[in-house]
Design an enzyme around this catalytic site. Sequence first.
Site, mmCIF file in Angstrom:
data_model
loop_
_atom_site.group_PDB
_atom_site.id
_atom_site.type_symbol
_atom_site.label_atom_id
_atom_site.label_comp_id
_atom_site.label_asym_id
_atom_site.label_seq_id
_atom_site.Cartn_x
_atom_site.Cartn_y
_atom_site.Cartn_z
ATOM 1 N N HIS A 220 0.160 4.770 4.618
ATOM 2 C CA HIS A 220 -0.389 5.300 3.374
ATOM 3 C C HIS A 220 0.043 6.740 3.125
ATOM 4 C CE1 HIS A 220 -3.862 2.130 3.338
ATOM 5 N NE2 HIS A 220 -2.733 1.662 2.877
ATOM 6 N N SER B 200 0.815 -1.215 0.000
ATOM 7 C CA SER B 200 0.000 0.000 0.000
ATOM 8 C C SER B 200 0.848 1.263 0.000
ATOM 9 C CB SER B 200 -0.936 0.007 1.211
ATOM 10 O OG SER B 200 -1.725 -1.154 1.248
#
Length: 530
Positions: free
Chosen positions: A510, A455
């Site tokens: 993230h 991610s």
Amino acid sequence: MDLNRLLIWLVCISCTANLIRGLQHYRTAGGWVAVSGLILGLMWVLWLHQPQTAGLLGGAVWVIFVVLPLISFRRTQVLAAQYRFQAAARCAYFGRLFHPFDGWWIYPGYLRALALAQFGRPEAIGHFERLKNTTSGLGQAAYCNLFRVKGDWEGLRRWVEQDITLENLSRYPRLISFYLQALGETNALNAMVETMDRFQSLLQKMGQIDWNLGRLIVFTYCGQPAVVSHLLQGTRTPRDRRFWLATACMAAGKPEVAQADIDEILDSGDLLYYQTLQARTQWSRSKSDLSDRSHALLRQWRPDVDRAFPSVTTSASLKTSPVTLVLIGINLLFFLREIQGGSLDILFMLNSLRGISTPDQMLLAHQEMLIQLGALVKYETVINGEWSRVLTATFLHYDISHLLFNMLGLAILGPFVEKQLGRLRFSLMYFVAGVGSMLLVLQGLDPRGLALGASGAVMGVLGAEAVILLLQWRRKPSRFAQRRLRLIGIVVASQTVFDLITPEVSFIGHISGLVLGFVAGLILQIRRGT
């Protein structure tokens, strides 16, 4: 993060975006509004009565009635823009099965008529005659093609100016390119340039294909073969390229250069060009045909062709992006290694796919297997010095939904960024974002927790794309960059909300990947000298 919840989130965002876009263009996208509204209603009912499978059921409906038609529609547009009408008709037949709205039911027939004309088949005229009375915009496009195959550009010009009128032409954007060509063929060059200036914002809103076609027509009939050759790069059939280049050479006063291409087109019997070329026996142009204002507008548009066209419309696909393919392949190999642990791991994956809760002992066994394969754990990484985990953890995924979500993002974002940065710089940016985000996650990681997944690296690719588009926008604003930047903003906002309401998802991983990708992309793009 289970697949059911992920699909609920994805379907709702997609359908809401379709509703907003559809309401802005309701005349040509009313079907998308209806379909998206019905799917959102279905998701609400399923969430109330069957929440554990709402995402899977609603997602299936969304794929069938939104994703597949959109893919088909986009592919049909590309094929039609390349004048590959037979292939476009086959693609449109598939799309109309799932979206028989917005003129899609008759679109395959229209493309079939164009294909027949392309092969010199006279029955194409009968197809256009039958289609011209339909109520959709395709009916008017079919009527324009009737003038085209007969070479009656003067008649087409009169029909638009008298029956449609220029004041109402913006309501029928499909007709603009036909009218521009009619003005070019009838030597009304200044009117053609003025019309392009008047409707260029509308053509830009319609998309890059329509915008490029408008510019192609104008520069062709104004006799600028070098610009025309640039606009034709990588698009259209060889015969179509010959037509536009030959026309540009004729308009530049060099008919002898164009003669060989004209003869080849006439020998083919292609009805889309045959009568038009036959009517040019007395065709002559000179630079004096253009007014000072027309020359000024052409000079104004020329830099847009030279700079914005190649930088934001150069095609980038997964099959021509080897680094992206290799990265996806490595992630898949690691996942295959995960499910080789035996029936326990496979059962965990199946439960995750179905959204079924898994017993604690199975969760512990699955986590232990991930740690053995190289997941990021604070004790093993810091105390035992296993710093390779900051790299291996970027290729491991907790379950199948985690893998699919990340690989879909990489497949969508990777090709564009890889093409812009180059393979080596793209690889460097990817690992800087992935490993860097893991190092930052490690600082706040619970001693008993673990971190893994691509991610952070994928968010880094998103950040790199944002900086590439911003640099392009700074050089020359473009519709393509504007749409992509808006989409990136929506993705980042949605991801942030999702991270904050989902405790097991790392917000730090993230956001740090996004920032690292942005900074690395900025440095690498500037050093590349673009």
